[in-house]
Write a protein that holds these residues in place. Sequence first.
Motif, short mmCIF file in Angstrom:
data_model
loop_
_atom_site.label_atom_id
_atom_site.label_comp_id
_atom_site.label_asym_id
_atom_site.label_seq_id
_atom_site.Cartn_x
_atom_site.Cartn_y
_atom_site.Cartn_z
N LEU A 101 -6.87 3.69 3.17
CA LEU A 101 -5.88 3.21 2.21
C LEU A 101 -5.17 4.35 1.51
O LEU A 101 -4.44 4.13 0.56
CB LEU A 101 -6.58 2.35 1.15
N ILE A 102 -5.37 5.59 1.99
CA ILE A 102 -4.92 6.72 1.18
C ILE A 102 -3.42 6.71 0.97
O ILE A 102 -2.92 7.13 -0.06
CB ILE A 102 -5.41 8.04 1.78
N ARG A 103 -2.65 6.19 1.96
CA ARG A 103 -1.19 6.20 1.78
C ARG A 103 -0.74 5.11 0.85
O ARG A 103 0.34 5.19 0.29
CB ARG A 103 -0.52 6.02 3.13
N SER A 104 -1.52 4.05 0.73
CA SER A 104 -1.01 2.92 -0.03
C SER A 104 -1.52 2.88 -1.46
O SER A 104 -0.80 2.48 -2.36
CB SER A 104 -1.36 1.62 0.68
N THR A 105 -2.78 3.27 -1.69
CA THR A 105 -3.24 3.19 -3.09
C THR A 105 -2.85 4.46 -3.82
O THR A 105 -2.90 5.55 -3.26
CB THR A 105 -4.76 3.09 -3.18
N PRO A 106 -2.50 4.30 -5.07
CA PRO A 106 -2.20 5.49 -5.85
C PRO A 106 -3.44 6.38 -5.97
O PRO A 106 -4.56 5.88 -6.06
CB PRO A 106 -1.83 4.92 -7.22
N LEU A 107 -3.20 7.67 -5.95
CA LEU A 107 -4.34 8.60 -6.01
C LEU A 107 -5.07 8.50 -7.34
O LEU A 107 -6.23 8.87 -7.44
CB LEU A 107 -3.85 10.03 -5.79
N MET A 108 -4.36 7.94 -8.34
CA MET A 108 -5.02 7.79 -9.63
C MET A 108 -6.28 6.95 -9.50
O MET A 108 -7.30 7.23 -10.13
CB MET A 108 -4.06 7.11 -10.59
N LEU B 209 -10.16 -5.65 0.91
CA LEU B 209 -9.08 -6.53 0.47
C LEU B 209 -7.76 -5.75 0.46
O LEU B 209 -6.71 -6.27 0.86
CB LEU B 209 -9.39 -7.09 -0.92
N GLY B 210 -7.83 -4.50 0.04
CA GLY B 210 -6.64 -3.65 0.09
C GLY B 210 -6.15 -3.49 1.51
O GLY B 210 -4.95 -3.55 1.78
N TYR B 211 -7.09 -3.34 2.44
CA TYR B 211 -6.69 -3.16 3.84
C TYR B 211 -6.11 -4.45 4.40
O TYR B 211 -5.20 -4.42 5.23
CB TYR B 211 -7.89 -2.70 4.68
N ALA B 212 -6.64 -5.60 3.94
CA ALA B 212 -6.09 -6.88 4.38
C ALA B 212 -4.62 -6.95 4.01
O ALA B 212 -3.79 -7.45 4.79
CB ALA B 212 -6.85 -8.03 3.74
N SER B 213 -4.29 -6.44 2.83
CA SER B 213 -2.90 -6.46 2.39
C SER B 213 -2.06 -5.47 3.19
O SER B 213 -0.97 -5.78 3.66
CB SER B 213 -2.86 -6.14 0.90
N LEU B 214 -2.64 -4.28 3.40
CA LEU B 214 -1.93 -3.24 4.14
C LEU B 214 -1.68 -3.68 5.58
O LEU B 214 -0.60 -3.45 6.15
CB LEU B 214 -2.78 -1.97 4.13
N HIS B 215 -2.67 -4.34 6.17
CA HIS B 215 -2.59 -4.73 7.57
C HIS B 215 -1.46 -5.71 7.81
O HIS B 215 -0.87 -5.75 8.88
CB HIS B 215 -3.92 -5.35 8.00
N SER B 216 -1.16 -6.51 6.78
CA SER B 216 -0.09 -7.50 6.98
C SER B 216 1.21 -7.00 6.36
O SER B 216 2.02 -7.80 5.91
CB SER B 216 -0.52 -8.82 6.38
N GLY B 217 1.36 -5.70 6.30
CA GLY B 217 2.63 -5.15 5.87
C GLY B 217 2.81 -5.07 4.38
O GLY B 217 3.95 -4.99 3.90
N SER C 209 0.29 -9.57 -6.95
CA SER C 209 1.00 -9.29 -5.69
C SER C 209 0.13 -9.69 -4.50
O SER C 209 0.65 -10.15 -3.48
CB SER C 209 1.41 -7.82 -5.64
N LEU C 210 -1.19 -9.56 -4.62
CA LEU C 210 -2.07 -10.00 -3.52
C LEU C 210 -1.93 -11.51 -3.32
O LEU C 210 -1.89 -12.00 -2.19
CB LEU C 210 -3.52 -9.64 -3.81
N MET C 211 -1.87 -12.27 -4.45
CA MET C 211 -1.73 -13.71 -4.33
C MET C 211 -0.37 -14.07 -3.75
O MET C 211 -0.23 -15.02 -3.00
CB MET C 211 -1.92 -14.39 -5.69
N ALA C 212 0.65 -13.27 -4.10
CA ALA C 212 1.98 -13.55 -3.58
C ALA C 212 2.02 -13.36 -2.07
O ALA C 212 2.72 -14.07 -1.35
CB ALA C 212 3.00 -12.64 -4.26
#
Lengths: 213, 480
Positions: free
Chosen positions: A166-173, B167-175, B184-187
């Motif tokens: 997730l490193i690209r998507s989550t803020p590093l904070m 859960l974060g990856y589930a969101s990332l995986h679907s763009g 935003s996850l619920m959206a």
Amino acid sequence: MNTHLNLLIGLAMGLNLIALGSSRLPSLILVVSAQGMLLGVMPLLLEHDWSWMLLAVVVATVGGKGLVIPALLRRAMRAANIERELEPLIGFVPSLLLGAGGMIAAVAFSQSLPLLPEHAGLLLVPGAMASILTGFILLIGRVKAISQVCGYLILENGIYLFGLLLIRSTPLMVEAGVLLDVTVGVFVIGIIVDRIQRAFDSLDTRKLTVLHE
Amino acid sequence: MISLLLIFVPLAGAALAAAWSDNRTRPWFLPSVSLVHVVLCFRLLVVPPEVAPDAWLGFDKLARAVLPAVSLLFFVCACYGVSYLAVRAERSNRVFVAALLAVLGLLSAGHQARHLGLLWIATEAVTLAAVPLLHFNGTPRAFEATWKYLLVGGTGIALSLLGSFCLGYASLHSGGSGDLTFASLMAQGAGLSRPWVLIAWVLLLVGYGTKMGLAPMHTWKPDAYGEAPGIVGAILAGGVTTVAFTAILRVRAVVGAAGEGALADRTLLAIGLFSMVVAALFLLGTRDFKRMLAYSSVEHMGILTIGAAFGGIGLKAALFHVWSNSLTKGALFMSAGNIRRAAGSASMDEVRGMAMITPRSAAIFVAGMFAVTACPPFGPFFSELALVKAGFGSGHVFAIAMLLGCLLFAFFGITRVVFGIVDGRPRPAMRTGGKRFVETAGVILPPLALLCFSLWLGLFTPPLLREAWEAAVQQLHPAP
């Protein structure tokens, strides 16, 4: 790039096996420290443009997982003056077999998980699962408090590996907050270990049996 | 703005208390800081603020429905804390007071966290801040309890971090853009990758369930509640478990939006019923009245989880139960603390006849016992009644039958212990040992106040609170 990263993850997975097989506490702490440093530099391979925030997280991870936490553990070990030999509840050979079997299962299982194309060729997911499993084996199978802490750290390392996805998507904070919490957590554990040693004159968790139903 | 004050005022108070040099006056930080907190919190309850949808922190509808209960409980505990720490004047309370205030600030942050990562950071920080509170007594037993709390709680919280990443990856995986706020996850809803959502749900339920104390991840609870001072038990049982429950509710809403709500509800129902069965069985066997409170807490966490599994109306009853359980449990923990102090033990093998030694605490303890076992007219009776109705309304007859059966066995178990220590003649050894425990107003009025709140909540549930719970249900189960 991917091959370099996979090499590092492969090394970290190898360190898992060494951790399962080591019979002395100092070598276990050394393994945990080496694994922490390996994990710490991985963000540099994943990210192409290095920001100061990224560098700060890398320095903090390498420093925290590789130097500060192991130093705390060594200090606790010396202060407690405990025997260096680990007495396993799950023997070294069975632990190794479990760890190796778990690693193969992790590689096989991660094939069936849906991954983004850029993560498909990486060992991050199997590496994470193997480390988490190793952490659990150490948590359950060793009796000394410090070796359980080492197991907990390897478990955390596995989760950290997964977090790299997730490193690209989550803020590093967020990563920084996570790292801070983990470090403080181990620090607190270190203090409690010290107190247990004073109260029970031992770090053998088998003696912690007063409270039960 | 005020919502941020709820976090920073207690944290600043904690820092000040840590720097304060006088051991005798330091405990006064507890009631003064938490008085500010409770006033701010109830102001926000009456005048709910606007929360930006993408805000990471905010006094949203769910926070509004539960955080005031935690704040009120904490304030009463803080008042008790002054007299408690005066009795324990031989110990430095620097770390204790600072850690307790830090717990309040971090609990406020956890309840208001609208971001997956931030929620985890706050929950983990609460776990760590509670550690010095658990071993305040400094006995070997207290360290044993702390070690188990750290190891079990730490592993649980690690799994919830892994679940958050999934859960974060589930969101990332679907763009997804990587925005991990719950809104935003619920959206993203049905767009989330199903396998990852399911993995995340299991891990987060186990992780936050550990913090909440759901069976079979409850093993740290009896030890920690048994060895910690009474107010710490009250705050753990009423505040820390609540933050974990709201975490599960927030994640459940995301899983529901992803189209797996029915499955999530089934797992919640199963784990809730299992917790109740385990708690009822252990309540029938335990001989220690502080550990009894821990099993009772496991039981009530089961009730909350079952309520959440019954859909909208059940969830509203569960939020009601958060209030009634927190306040009633607080009264029980504090009166149990008094009895434990006076008797020098918490085991019913050594303690009896407390109605003669500490008559007021024993009376509150017995009244609290009737309240917590859902006897009318206290709050828990009405919240559990609403929950049972919701269960029948949604067709979960078998689950309700099991729930009522477990409640009955829990009632047997709890009355057995409570009357065992209250009735009879005091043991001679208990009357001669050490200095006598005096039931001052400072240790009697706080639990009595909580009991009155519980009664008031049951008889005259304010429409404002009903509306707040309703609004929280709307947030978590948006009408399609």
